[in-house]
Motif scaffolding. Sequence first.
Motif, PDB file in Angstrom:
ATOM      1  N   GLU A 231       0.832  -1.202   0.000  1.00 22.43           N
ATOM      2  CA  GLU A 231       0.000   0.000   0.000  1.00 22.43           C
ATOM      3  C   GLU A 231       0.869   1.256   0.000  1.00 22.43           C
ATOM      4  O   GLU A 231       2.018   1.231   0.406  1.00 22.43           O
ATOM      5  N   ASP A 232       0.265   2.353  -0.402  1.00 21.44           N
ATOM      6  CA  ASP A 232       0.951   3.642  -0.351  1.00 21.44           C
ATOM      7  C   ASP A 232       1.228   3.970   1.115  1.00 21.44           C
ATOM      8  O   ASP A 232       0.311   4.011   1.933  1.00 21.44           O
ATOM      9  N   PRO A 233       2.496   4.201   1.490  1.00 20.58           N
ATOM     10  CA  PRO A 233       2.816   4.428   2.905  1.00 20.58           C
ATOM     11  C   PRO A 233       2.201   5.707   3.473  1.00 20.58           C
ATOM     12  O   PRO A 233       2.101   5.853   4.685  1.00 20.58           O
ATOM     13  N   ASP A 234       1.773   6.614   2.624  1.00 18.60           N
ATOM     14  CA  ASP A 234       1.189   7.862   3.104  1.00 18.60           C
ATOM     15  C   ASP A 234      -0.331   7.823   3.164  1.00 18.60           C
ATOM     16  O   ASP A 234      -0.957   8.808   3.544  1.00 18.60           O
ATOM     17  N   SER A 235      -0.926   6.688   2.793  1.00 15.61           N
ATOM     18  CA  SER A 235      -2.384   6.622   2.800  1.00 15.61           C
ATOM     19  C   SER A 235      -2.913   6.601   4.241  1.00 15.61           C
ATOM     20  O   SER A 235      -2.259   6.074   5.146  1.00 15.61           O
ATOM     21  N   PRO A 236      -4.082   7.177   4.475  1.00 15.38           N
ATOM     22  CA  PRO A 236      -4.645   7.197   5.835  1.00 15.38           C
ATOM     23  C   PRO A 236      -4.911   5.788   6.388  1.00 15.38           C
ATOM     24  O   PRO A 236      -4.721   5.555   7.577  1.00 15.38           O
TER      25      PRO A 236
END
Length: 91
Positions: free
Chosen positions: A50-55
Amino acid sequence: MRINEPNRIGMINAYNKTGNTQVGKTGKIPMGKDEVNISTEALEMLKQVEDPDSPQRREKVDRLKKQVEEGTYRVASDKIAEKFLSFWQKK
């Protein structure tokens, strides 16, 4: 019985020669290059992360950190065994 022989200079000379390395004209010892190879499996795994910056990712990480700090984080042993098995069966 004699343990130390006084005429065993050959071994000492061989030992002393191992420290001699060839130095170039610059006075520096030539070094090899570092190299990193990433396998295709690792690249595929990287795409799946997953995108590491996603909530959602941040929430999951925070929840896991809290469980670890409180000592309540547990992983079922059968899930660990399944992961090991699937990893070993790929090879």
